[in-house]
Write a protein that holds these residues in place. Structure first.
Motif, PDB file in Angstrom:
ATOM      1  N   LEU A 111       0.502  -0.868  -0.086  1.00 15.67           N
ATOM      2  CA  LEU A 111       0.087  -0.095  -0.085  1.00 15.67           C
ATOM      3  C   LEU A 111       0.908   1.476   0.069  1.00 15.67           C
ATOM      4  CD1 LEU A 111      -2.668  -0.854   2.724  1.00 15.67           C
ATOM      5  CD2 LEU A 111      -3.467  -0.754   0.375  1.00 15.67           C
ATOM      6  N   ASN A 112       0.545   2.081  -1.014  1.00 21.55           N
ATOM      7  CA  ASN A 112       0.999   3.450  -1.047  1.00 21.55           C
ATOM      8  C   ASN A 112       0.053   4.770  -1.340  1.00 21.55           C
ATOM      9  OD1 ASN A 112       4.718   3.246  -1.257  1.00 21.55           O
ATOM     10  ND2 ASN A 112       2.512   1.754  -2.645  1.00 21.55           N
ATOM     11  N   ALA A 113       0.595   6.042  -0.162  1.00 24.24           N
ATOM     12  CA  ALA A 113      -0.191   7.201  -0.127  1.00 24.24           C
ATOM     13  C   ALA A 113       1.151   8.049   0.373  1.00 24.24           C
ATOM     14  CB  ALA A 113      -1.256   7.716   0.636  1.00 24.24           C
ATOM     15  N   ALA A 114       0.595   9.337  -0.943  1.00 23.28           N
ATOM     16  CA  ALA A 114       1.685  10.355  -1.583  1.00 23.28           C
ATOM     17  C   ALA A 114       1.287  11.353  -2.043  1.00 23.28           C
ATOM     18  CB  ALA A 114       2.663   9.825  -2.438  1.00 23.28           C
ATOM     19  N   TYR A 115       2.329  12.796  -1.897  1.00 18.34           N
ATOM     20  CA  TYR A 115       1.941  13.933  -1.909  1.00 18.34           C
ATOM     21  C   TYR A 115       2.952  14.627  -2.750  1.00 18.34           C
ATOM     22  CZ  TYR A 115       1.039  18.956  -1.595  1.00 18.34           C
ATOM     23  OH  TYR A 115       1.290  20.271  -2.154  1.00 18.34           O
ATOM     24  N   LEU A 116       2.754  15.230  -3.732  1.00 20.08           N
ATOM     25  CA  LEU A 116       3.317  15.782  -4.608  1.00 20.08           C
ATOM     26  C   LEU A 116       3.579  17.306  -4.762  1.00 20.08           C
ATOM     27  CD1 LEU A 116       5.617  14.341  -7.390  1.00 20.08           C
ATOM     28  CD2 LEU A 116       4.480  16.483  -7.759  1.00 20.08           C
ATOM     29  N   ASN A 117       4.335  18.546  -4.814  1.00 15.39           N
ATOM     30  CA  ASN A 117       4.504  19.598  -5.096  1.00 15.39           C
ATOM     31  C   ASN A 117       5.007  20.204  -5.914  1.00 15.39           C
ATOM     32  OD1 ASN A 117       5.098  22.432  -4.033  1.00 15.39           O
ATOM     33  ND2 ASN A 117       2.747  22.294  -4.747  1.00 15.39           N
ATOM     34  N   PHE A 118       5.175  20.399  -6.845  1.00 18.02           N
ATOM     35  CA  PHE A 118       6.693  20.907  -7.880  1.00 18.02           C
ATOM     36  C   PHE A 118       5.773  22.772  -8.260  1.00 18.02           C
ATOM     37  CE2 PHE A 118       7.394  22.480 -12.342  1.00 18.02           C
ATOM     38  CZ  PHE A 118       8.995  21.831 -12.305  1.00 18.02           C
ATOM     39  N   THR A 119       6.524  23.188  -8.086  1.00 21.49           N
ATOM     40  CA  THR A 119       6.727  24.805  -8.048  1.00 21.49           C
ATOM     41  C   THR A 119       8.176  24.708  -9.078  1.00 21.49           C
ATOM     42  OG1 THR A 119       7.600  25.652  -6.151  1.00 21.49           O
ATOM     43  CG2 THR A 119       4.954  25.660  -5.962  1.00 21.49           C
ATOM     44  N   LYS A 120       7.669  25.610  -9.943  1.00 20.82           N
ATOM     45  CA  LYS A 120       8.637  27.038 -10.938  1.00 20.82           C
ATOM     46  C   LYS A 120       7.807  28.007 -10.803  1.00 20.82           C
ATOM     47  CE  LYS A 120      11.413  26.250 -15.246  1.00 20.82           C
ATOM     48  NZ  LYS A 120      10.952  25.179 -16.812  1.00 20.82           N
ATOM     49  N   ALA A 121       8.857  29.585 -11.213  1.00 16.61           N
ATOM     50  CA  ALA A 121       9.210  30.072 -11.200  1.00 16.61           C
ATOM     51  C   ALA A 121      10.191  31.042 -12.222  1.00 16.61           C
ATOM     52  CB  ALA A 121       9.327  31.278  -9.813  1.00 16.61           C
ATOM     53  N   GLN A 122       9.582  31.306 -13.234  1.00 14.14           N
ATOM     54  CA  GLN A 122      10.746  31.919 -14.175  1.00 14.14           C
ATOM     55  C   GLN A 122      10.523  32.623 -14.612  1.00 14.14           C
ATOM     56  OE1 GLN A 122      11.476  28.413 -17.969  1.00 14.14           O
ATOM     57  NE2 GLN A 122      11.801  30.109 -19.564  1.00 14.14           N
ATOM     58  N   GLN A 123      11.458  33.671 -15.500  1.00 14.51           N
ATOM     59  CA  GLN A 123      11.540  35.410 -16.027  1.00 14.51           C
ATOM     60  C   GLN A 123      12.369  35.481 -17.043  1.00 14.51           C
ATOM     61  OE1 GLN A 123      13.352  38.801 -14.147  1.00 14.51           O
ATOM     62  NE2 GLN A 123      10.868  39.444 -14.118  1.00 14.51           N
ATOM     63  N   ASN A 124      11.213  35.842 -18.218  1.00 16.60           N
ATOM     64  CA  ASN A 124      12.235  36.248 -19.861  1.00 16.60           C
ATOM     65  C   ASN A 124      12.424  37.503 -20.484  1.00 16.60           C
ATOM     66  OD1 ASN A 124      12.519  32.842 -19.874  1.00 16.60           O
ATOM     67  ND2 ASN A 124      11.207  32.931 -21.038  1.00 16.60           N
ATOM     68  N   ILE A 125      13.268  37.749 -20.320  1.00 10.29           N
ATOM     69  CA  ILE A 125      13.267  39.667 -20.918  1.00 10.29           C
ATOM     70  C   ILE A 125      13.835  38.865 -22.405  1.00 10.29           C
ATOM     71  CG2 ILE A 125      14.437  41.524 -20.875  1.00 10.29           C
ATOM     72  CD1 ILE A 125      14.577  41.067 -17.553  1.00 10.29           C
ATOM     73  N   ASN A 126      13.026  39.613 -23.540  1.00 10.02           N
ATOM     74  CA  ASN A 126      13.772  39.566 -24.663  1.00 10.02           C
ATOM     75  C   ASN A 126      14.207  40.624 -25.065  1.00 10.02           C
ATOM     76  OD1 ASN A 126      13.324  38.805 -27.674  1.00 10.02           O
ATOM     77  ND2 ASN A 126      13.078  37.483 -27.252  1.00 10.02           N
ATOM     78  N   VAL A 127      14.802  40.798 -25.907  1.00  8.21           N
ATOM     79  CA  VAL A 127      15.883  42.427 -26.198  1.00  8.21           C
ATOM     80  C   VAL A 127      15.669  42.434 -28.035  1.00  8.21           C
ATOM     81  CG1 VAL A 127      16.356  44.639 -26.872  1.00  8.21           C
ATOM     82  CG2 VAL A 127      16.075  43.065 -24.852  1.00  8.21           C
ATOM     83  N   THR A 128      14.944  42.682 -29.171  1.00  3.51           N
ATOM     84  CA  THR A 128      15.211  42.398 -30.510  1.00  3.51           C
ATOM     85  C   THR A 128      16.127  44.766 -31.205  1.00  3.51           C
ATOM     86  OG1 THR A 128      13.695  41.098 -30.888  1.00  3.51           O
ATOM     87  CG2 THR A 128      14.606  42.562 -32.724  1.00  3.51           C
ATOM     88  N   THR A 129      17.077  44.140 -31.315  1.00  2.71           N
ATOM     89  CA  THR A 129      18.384  45.647 -31.843  1.00  2.71           C
ATOM     90  C   THR A 129      18.426  45.531 -33.395  1.00  2.71           C
ATOM     91  OG1 THR A 129      18.820  44.868 -29.491  1.00  2.71           O
ATOM     92  CG2 THR A 129      20.095  46.710 -31.534  1.00  2.71           C
ATOM     93  N   ILE A 130      18.185  45.984 -34.651  1.00  2.00           N
ATOM     94  CA  ILE A 130      18.362  46.335 -35.872  1.00  2.00           C
ATOM     95  C   ILE A 130      19.828  46.205 -35.381  1.00  2.00           C
ATOM     96  CG2 ILE A 130      18.840  47.661 -37.948  1.00  2.00           C
ATOM     97  CD1 ILE A 130      15.820  46.151 -37.116  1.00  2.00           C
ATOM     98  N   THR A 131      20.594  45.792 -36.695  1.00  2.07           N
ATOM     99  CA  THR A 131      22.447  45.466 -36.587  1.00  2.07           C
ATOM    100  C   THR A 131      23.214  46.298 -38.000  1.00  2.07           C
ATOM    101  OG1 THR A 131      22.544  43.290 -36.816  1.00  2.07           O
ATOM    102  CG2 THR A 131      22.493  43.686 -34.197  1.00  2.07           C
ATOM    103  N   ASP A 132      24.054  46.335 -38.119  1.00  2.00           N
ATOM    104  CA  ASP A 132      24.857  45.845 -39.425  1.00  2.00           C
ATOM    105  C   ASP A 132      25.074  44.982 -39.780  1.00  2.00           C
ATOM    106  OD1 ASP A 132      26.666  45.719 -38.338  1.00  2.00           O
ATOM    107  OD2 ASP A 132      28.224  47.741 -38.031  1.00  2.00           O
ATOM    108  N   VAL A 133      26.183  44.811 -41.033  1.00  5.85           N
ATOM    109  CA  VAL A 133      25.868  43.365 -41.420  1.00  5.85           C
ATOM    110  C   VAL A 133      27.159  42.643 -40.081  1.00  5.85           C
ATOM    111  CG1 VAL A 133      28.123  43.922 -43.023  1.00  5.85           C
ATOM    112  CG2 VAL A 133      27.046  42.121 -43.410  1.00  5.85           C
ATOM    113  N   LEU A 134      27.903  42.903 -39.719  1.00  8.17           N
ATOM    114  CA  LEU A 134      28.493  42.901 -38.887  1.00  8.17           C
ATOM    115  C   LEU A 134      28.373  42.469 -37.301  1.00  8.17           C
ATOM    116  CD1 LEU A 134      32.479  45.171 -39.488  1.00  8.17           C
ATOM    117  CD2 LEU A 134      31.169  42.505 -40.731  1.00  8.17           C
ATOM    118  N   GLY A 135      26.746  42.745 -37.561  1.00  5.28           N
ATOM    119  CA  GLY A 135      26.215  42.230 -36.671  1.00  5.28           C
ATOM    120  C   GLY A 135      26.291  43.429 -35.222  1.00  5.28           C
ATOM    121  N   ASN A 136      27.128  44.308 -35.704  1.00  6.80           N
ATOM    122  CA  ASN A 136      26.862  45.390 -34.281  1.00  6.80           C
ATOM    123  C   ASN A 136      25.441  46.229 -34.068  1.00  6.80           C
ATOM    124  OD1 ASN A 136      29.919  45.698 -34.473  1.00  6.80           O
ATOM    125  ND2 ASN A 136      29.548  46.202 -36.007  1.00  6.80           N
ATOM    126  N   ASN A 137      25.301  46.898 -33.207  1.00  5.60           N
ATOM    127  CA  ASN A 137      24.086  47.222 -32.608  1.00  5.60           C
ATOM    128  C   ASN A 137      23.833  48.842 -33.335  1.00  5.60           C
ATOM    129  OD1 ASN A 137      23.540  45.034 -31.618  1.00  5.60           O
ATOM    130  ND2 ASN A 137      23.981  45.618 -29.417  1.00  5.60           N
TER     131      ASN A 137
END
Length: 739
Positions: A300-326
């Motif tokens: 016989l088995n009885a169980a409790y499970l808890n999983f929590t996650k916090a995630q933060q993303n910051i995304n930035v898009t920049t126009i560049t030249d052919v060499l990748g310079n911002n």
């Protein structure tokens, strides 16, 4: 970031072995002890009769076990299976993947008596459609006392990672306690080249993805003998993971034709920074009673499970030249992706043994609630403030109830033939919705899942076995959370709450000769198979340019069939100085299906066809060489090659790896040095070209060429009997958290 590992399931090894007979002379009576035996539903590897156990840890020993391998020194695979579920003494381990890896690498191989490989699990096992089982049987000693081990490791790939673990086992009379604590500071780097488009548009993204994870975890198992035949146990598992300053950085080159059919080229850089923390905690109470000395018992088995996650993303898009310079910043958003999973579970198993007949029955029930409140806000440059994006924010809640009952009957018909038949009836009742919308999904399913195992011993040198099973594979909880993980603003991964469970039907035929050679033929058909389908369509960006949007959408795409034939050998040469494990195989992967619609929004895309089939060769060579008569120096030389193969995303180019290892045993210390992927050939390249001209290309370098150094120290009473490893009622749910 972790969801960007497109190919983690692609390297399922076909590594298979068998092992020759070994003889002993006891009081002038010659006895034959089989190192490898095939039973009705499993392959049994007798570790005590093998020369490779001394000085190894459990993880390394598993890699030397017939039908088992690891291509990344992290995940254990079984031939023809995408995942191996680890059981200890017949009970599923309660640890997540990272904790389990550390646990196996800290367990001395000398503690193991046998390893059972179950390629086609019966109906009594709560596992998914593509899972196989490895059951580790520990040696049984009744001595009281304390023992344990300490392990330190260092890995040098592109960057340096470190790990450490400590395990302590205690037994006194009726009380047994086992515990483990482990920590890792891991750097994971990947280099990408991504291309997609058609004859009129091309997007090429070049850059890197890098993670820095700090992991802390451990477990405590307490076992108490109420009587000689009754035990009660309590287990607690905990795992904490923190990701700091993870980043994807991709330079994008867009080549397209404007409305006047003039070819133009623009450049931009997309940078995504991510920080995350997650906790995984579970507690399990177990009661076991042995009903007789033949193996009858109740659990016989009885169980409790808890999983929590916090995630933060910051995304930035920049126009560049052919060499990748911002040049100028043109877009920015930030994203919160929390997740919470609560589960309550119970299981009951009953086994009755009557002479050569075994009847087992039981059931399980679990209730799970998930809550995912994704929040995305975009930066408004005129006001210099963030504004919530209603279309990209959602609050998804999901409730699931699963119940199941099973019955098995197993009988030995003399010494030559044995059979095991059974069935599992599963009930699923689930409901999920995105709050404040009309988007919801409700399922109420019943599945009958039969299994059959047959084994025939032709004579002492020849045996034949057949197995059939049907299984249901439910999506992981992160797969049904409708979040987006962005590579660029028009290239991202999208999960899907409407993913249906897959149904799989597995068959296997195995012939063994002299316990040293084998022929394995297997076939697996999956209905409603799932993957991250790459869907493309032409849209106009904020500047009015025609660009290709690419969504990797987690969804069901059709059917999949995997057929494989493996011919293998395991033999010892020169009085067990050299152990050779070789396998040569062919696999035929076939796919059929079409997807052209976003299952959440209903938006139409160019059709993605998964139709196709390809035959792929496979070669695995594993050599373990004892370098000294004292059995304290060992050399390992391993090589695998997997030819070009068809996968659901397209065509995977050939991959291979050459590895060397040196091991030194000195008293209670074991020193090991490993060189992985010496030739730097374990590199992923995937091509997909559709009939309408749309193409998708992935080149992924995970820096698999690495150098590992480990030191293990074993202390205390080596004959100590460990605490029981308790089968947790919530183990199946924990596997679906993806952590």
């Amino acid at each position: 970031m972790r969801k960007l590992l497109f190919t983690s399931a692609l390297l399922t090894s076909l590594f298979s072995y068998s092992q020759e007979e070994k003889t002993k002379d006891i009081e002038e009576v010659k006895m034959t002890k089989k190192v490898l035996q095939k039973k009705s539903d499993r392959l049994v590897f007798d570790v005590a009769a093998s020369p490779i156990a001394k000085g190894n840890n459990a993880f390394d020993l598993l890699k030397e076990t017939p039908l088992v391998s690891s291509t990344d020194d992290k995940n254990i695979k079984i031939s023809g299976k995408s995942n191996a579920v680890i059981f200890i003494n017949g009970r599923k381990s309660n640890m997540n993947a990272d904790a389990l890896e550390s646990f196996l690498k800290s367990m001395p191989a000398e503690n193991i008596a046998k390893i059972e490989v179950i390629t086609v699990p019966g109906s009594e096992y709560h596992v998914e459609s593509s899972d196989g089982i490895i059951n580790i049987i520990l040696k049984k000693k009744l001595t009281d006392g304390t023992n344990g081990n300490l392990r330190f490791g260092n890995t040098q790939a592109k960057r340096n990672s470190q790990n450490a673990s400590a395990s302590i086992n205690f037994r006194k009379n009726k009380l047994a306690i086992s515990s483990n604590f482990n920590s890792r500071n891991t750097f994971r780097d990947q280099q990408y080249t991504l291309k997609n488009g058609d004859a009129n548009f091309n997007n090429t993204s070049v850059g890197y993805v890098r993670n820095n994870d700090l992991d802390l975890g451990g477990y405590v198992n307490v076992d108490y003998d109420l009587t000689e035949k009754q035990n009660i146990g309590l287990s607690y598992n905990s795992w904490y993971s923190e990701t700091k300053d993870a980043q994807s950085n991709l330079l994008n080159t867009l080549l397209y034709r404007d409305d006047n059919n003039v070819t133009k080229t623009t450049y931009n850089r997309a940078v995504n920074n991510m920080n995350a923390r997650d906790f995984n905690n579970s507690i399990n109470l177990n009661y076991e009673a042995k009903l007789d000395d033949k193996g009858s018992k109740i659990n016989l088995n009885a169980a409790y499970l808890n999983f929590t996650k916090a995630q933060q993303n910051i995304n930035v898009t920049t126009i560049t030249d052919v060499l990748g310079n911002n040049i100028s910043e043109v877009g920015k958003f930030r994203q919160e992706i929390p997740q919470n999973i609560d589960n309550l579970s119970t299981t009951l198993d009953f086994t009755k043994v009557i002479k050569n007949f075994t009847l087992s029955t039981g059931g399980n029930f679990n209730k799970t609630k998930t809550d995912n409140d994704t929040y995305l806000e975009r930066f408004h440059y005129p006001s210099q403030s963030y504004i919530k994006d209603i279309n990209q924010s959602n609050h998804f809640v999901y409730d699931e109830k699963i119940g199941g009952i099973y019955a098995n009957a197993e009988k030995n018909f003399g010494e030559k033939f044995s059979a095991k038949v059974g069935a599992r009836l599963e009930f699923t009742d689930s409901y999920g919705e995105i709050l404040n919308t009309n988007i919801n999904v409700k399922r109420n399913n019943t599945n009958l899942l039969p299994t059959v195992n047959l084994n025939y011993t032709i004579n002492k040198n020849n045996s034949l076995s057949y197995a059939f099973t049907s299984r249901v594979k439910r999506p992981s909880f992160w797969e049904i959370n409708p979040e987006r993980v962005y590579l660029t603003e028009i290239n991202y991964i999208q999960n899907n709450p409407f993913v249906k469970a897959s149904s799989a039907y597995n068959q296997e035929l195995m012939y063994m000769y002299k316990n040293s050679y084998f022929l394995q033929i297997s076939d697996s058909y999956t209905k409603d198979a799932t993957t991250q389908v790459p869907l493309q369509r032409t849209i106009k960006n904020s500047d009015g340019e025609n660009v290709k949007e690419l969504r990797y959408i987690r969804t069901n795409y059709g059917s999949e069939n995997n057929f494989s034939v493996n011919l293998g050998m395991n033999k010892n040469f020169f009085n067990q100085i050299w152990t050779a494990n070789y396998v040569l195989g062919l696999q035929v992967n076939s796919f059929k299906g079409t997807v052209d619609t976003d299952p959440i929004t209903g938006e139409k895309f160019a059709p993605f066809h998964a139709d196709g089939s390809m035959t792929t060769p496979f070669l695995q060579l594993s050599n373990n060489i004892r370098l000294s008569s004292k059995k304290d120096w060992f050399l390992g030389i391993n090589y695998f090659y997997l030819g070009k193969q068809r996968i659901d995303l397209g065509i995977l180019d050939p991959i291979s790896s050459l590895d060397f290892s040196v091991k030194k045993i000195w008293n209670d210390f074991t020193f090991a040095v490993d060189f992985r992927d010496v030739l730097n050939t374990n590199w992923i390249t995937i091509n997909s070209i559709q009939t309408d001209g749309n193409y998708n290309y992935i080149d992924q370098n995970q820096y698999n060429r690495r150098f590992n150094l480990s030191i293990t120290y074993n202390f205390g009473n080596k004959k100590l009997k460990k605490a029981r490893n308790i089968d947790g009622a919530a183990d199946e749910i924990k596997n679906r958290t993806g952590n």
